[in-house]
Design a protein around this motif. Sequence first.
Motif, PDB file in Angstrom:
ATOM      1  N   SER A  66      -2.895   6.429  -0.367  1.00  0.00           N
ATOM      2  CA  SER A  66      -3.261   5.084  -0.744  1.00  0.00           C
ATOM      3  C   SER A  66      -4.808   4.851  -0.256  1.00  0.00           C
ATOM      4  CB  SER A  66      -2.499   3.728  -0.286  1.00  0.00           C
ATOM      5  OG  SER A  66      -2.638   3.830   1.362  1.00  0.00           O
ATOM      6  N   PHE A  74       0.793  -1.208   0.009  1.00  0.00           N
ATOM      7  CA  PHE A  74       0.026  -0.074  -0.119  1.00  0.00           C
ATOM      8  C   PHE A  74       0.990   1.409  -0.188  1.00  0.00           C
ATOM      9  CE2 PHE A  74      -3.208  -3.009   1.572  1.00  0.00           C
ATOM     10  CZ  PHE A  74      -4.113  -2.703   0.810  1.00  0.00           C
ATOM     11  N   ALA A  75       1.984   1.286   0.924  1.00  0.00           N
ATOM     12  CA  ALA A  75       2.693   2.563   0.786  1.00  0.00           C
ATOM     13  C   ALA A  75       4.135   2.072   1.536  1.00  0.00           C
ATOM     14  CB  ALA A  75       2.058   3.501   1.967  1.00  0.00           C
ATOM     15  N   ARG A 103      -2.952  -3.365  -6.744  1.00  0.00           N
ATOM     16  CA  ARG A 103      -1.669  -3.176  -6.210  1.00  0.00           C
ATOM     17  C   ARG A 103      -0.817  -4.426  -6.235  1.00  0.00           C
ATOM     18  NH1 ARG A 103      -0.126   1.537  -3.384  1.00  0.00           N
ATOM     19  NH2 ARG A 103      -1.458   3.251  -4.558  1.00  0.00           N
ATOM     20  N   ARG A 107       1.575   9.038   3.064  1.00  0.00           N
ATOM     21  CA  ARG A 107       1.397   7.809   1.968  1.00  0.00           C
ATOM     22  C   ARG A 107       0.200   7.020   2.293  1.00  0.00           C
ATOM     23  NH1 ARG A 107       6.213   6.086  -1.149  1.00  0.00           N
ATOM     24  NH2 ARG A 107       7.524   7.806  -0.907  1.00  0.00           N
ATOM     25  N   ARG A 108      -0.047   6.766   3.827  1.00  0.00           N
ATOM     26  CA  ARG A 108      -1.359   6.020   4.001  1.00  0.00           C
ATOM     27  C   ARG A 108      -2.653   6.663   3.533  1.00  0.00           C
ATOM     28  NH1 ARG A 108      -4.778   5.463   8.286  1.00  0.00           N
ATOM     29  NH2 ARG A 108      -3.693   7.196   9.407  1.00  0.00           N
TER      30      ARG A 108
END
Length: 119
Positions: free
Chosen positions: A47, A35-36, A71, A43-44
């Motif tokens: 995503s 995800f990140a 992803r 970044r969280r």
Amino acid sequence: MSDAFRDLAIRIGAIALLSPFILGLAGLALSDEAFAQDGSGDRRMASFQAADANHDGRVSQEEFEAFAKARLASSGGMRAAMFGRLPPEEQKARLDEKFAQMDSGGKGYLTPDDWHPQS
């Protein structure tokens, strides 16, 4: 026993032995790495916003599944390959399980507060 039946029996046995390992793959493959990269708040959130396809501030189960599959496909590697080898029903079951783990309170959708892929 013919060679074809022996090969099939070996494959079925291998799948049975690897099932617990494969079950864990969805969780591992859906970790922060997928995800990140560093798990930072920015970044969280990025995503989460990428997963929120209709931009309503929530990630539905369908959005989560589409995001996770995309992803996984783009991440490559052994985890993604193993997940890709699962039958579609098994893939869905793994993703449903991960979604349920993340969905605090069983709301049926994820919020930014729920968005902790490695939980």
